[in-house]
Design a protein around this motif. Sequence first.
Motif, PDB file in Angstrom:
ATOM      1  N   LEU A  65       0.853  -1.182   0.000  1.00 21.56           N
ATOM      2  CA  LEU A  65       0.000   0.000   0.000  1.00 21.56           C
ATOM      3  C   LEU A  65       0.894   1.239   0.000  1.00 21.56           C
ATOM      4  N   SER A  66       0.308   2.361  -0.331  1.00 23.62           N
ATOM      5  CA  SER A  66       1.072   3.610  -0.280  1.00 23.62           C
ATOM      6  C   SER A  66       1.217   4.062   1.176  1.00 23.62           C
ATOM      7  N   SER A  98       0.812   7.012   2.313  1.00 28.26           N
ATOM      8  CA  SER A  98      -0.281   7.927   2.651  1.00 28.26           C
ATOM      9  C   SER A  98      -1.528   7.157   3.072  1.00 28.26           C
ATOM     10  N   THR A  99      -1.797   6.015   2.386  1.00 29.60           N
ATOM     11  CA  THR A  99      -2.954   5.192   2.759  1.00 29.60           C
ATOM     12  C   THR A  99      -2.773   4.613   4.148  1.00 29.60           C
ATOM     13  N   ARG A 125      -3.201   7.394   6.797  1.00 27.31           N
ATOM     14  CA  ARG A 125      -4.605   7.759   7.030  1.00 27.31           C
ATOM     15  C   ARG A 125      -5.343   6.653   7.763  1.00 27.31           C
ATOM     16  N   ALA A 126      -5.014   5.393   7.463  1.00 27.56           N
ATOM     17  CA  ALA A 126      -5.661   4.264   8.135  1.00 27.56           C
ATOM     18  C   ALA A 126      -5.324   4.260   9.630  1.00 27.56           C
ATOM     19  N   GLU A 162     -11.704   8.438   5.039  1.00 24.16           N
ATOM     20  CA  GLU A 162     -11.411   8.182   3.630  1.00 24.16           C
ATOM     21  C   GLU A 162     -10.996   6.737   3.365  1.00 24.16           C
ATOM     22  N   ILE A 163     -10.628   6.018   4.408  1.00 24.45           N
ATOM     23  CA  ILE A 163     -10.153   4.636   4.274  1.00 24.45           C
ATOM     24  C   ILE A 163     -11.255   3.684   4.711  1.00 24.45           C
ATOM     25  N   THR A 197      -9.638  -2.090   5.125  1.00 23.57           N
ATOM     26  CA  THR A 197      -8.238  -1.664   4.984  1.00 23.57           C
ATOM     27  C   THR A 197      -7.690  -1.204   6.328  1.00 23.57           C
ATOM     28  N   LYS A 198      -8.488  -0.478   7.078  1.00 26.63           N
ATOM     29  CA  LYS A 198      -8.057  -0.050   8.419  1.00 26.63           C
ATOM     30  C   LYS A 198      -7.718  -1.257   9.288  1.00 26.63           C
TER      31      LYS A 198
END
Length: 340
Positions: A15-16, A18-19, A22-23, A29-30, A34-35
């Motif tokens: 994953l990036s 940034s992702t 944020r998670a 936004e996630i 994914t979190k």
Amino acid sequence: METATIKDIAKALNLSTSTVSRALRGSYEINPETKRIVLECAEKLNYRPNPIALSLKENRSRAIGVVVPEIDNPFFSQAINGIEAIAYNRGYHVVIFQSHESYDREVVNIQHLASRRVDGVLISLSGQTTHVEHLKELHTKGMPIVFFDRFSDEINTHKVVADNYQGAFEGTEHLINSGKKHIAHLAASPTLSITRERISGYKAALEKHGIPYNEDFVKYCNFSIEDMEMVIDELLSQPILPEAIFTVSDRLAMACLKILKKRNIRIPEDMALMGFSNLKVAELLSPSFTSVIQPALEMGQRAAELLLDLVEKKSKSPAYQTVTLPTELVIRDSTKTASE
């Protein structure tokens, strides 16, 4: 064990960064799945946020200051437990100072917290504090401040308090209903908000039952044994002896118990005794203490929540509120009559 970085988690999950970032912050936004995957991976890799990096990025110290009169006072230690629980869950450290009921030390504490660049301050004022310019200056500069238990109306901010008026009213009325008419009240510093509120409740209960207010039965005192002995002796030298003593705190009630026993006064046979705060040992004493319970833990929790909401600017124009938490009268042996 070395701790992982956000880059390590991103690489492991393809994953990036940034992702992943944020998670970890719980961003809306996630998506939840994914979190979950990111948090599980973070735990597996022993990821821990870098507080220095976070503070630089967010321009925050991730720390809040707490100033209380005395840490060894069980009421304040319970409140601190509530503060720390909320702060920890929201990623903040807590820096604790005690004023020892001294205005000068309170000022120094506030100055030190400001120099450490804490994100906000929770404070319960000292018994000597009569003006709050040191807090006004900090608040004017943008420092979030929340009062708990003891407060000043000179600063427009959140306040979290117990219902001192109602607690004192119910405690005094209980003594009256137990047949006591001559009730003394041992109060803290007359400048404190809790003192004014509890005396108001005490007076209201007397008035309701047609008992004249006797100012000689109201004594202001500190927590030293020497001062307490002087106050008790003053009460015992009155033309009319008090039939009951209602103290501003359980700590004062315990001091009273010790001194009255020295004077061969039996509790509750000769004189009823009541406290305010409800120490954990109150029911273990001999006699067990009747007391008005303050929700100290909840008070600390609510104060911390309000402060951190200010720090995180969840409302750009906060509507400051005074949160008043209910008290509860717990009747034990120290105020019971022979018939009970």
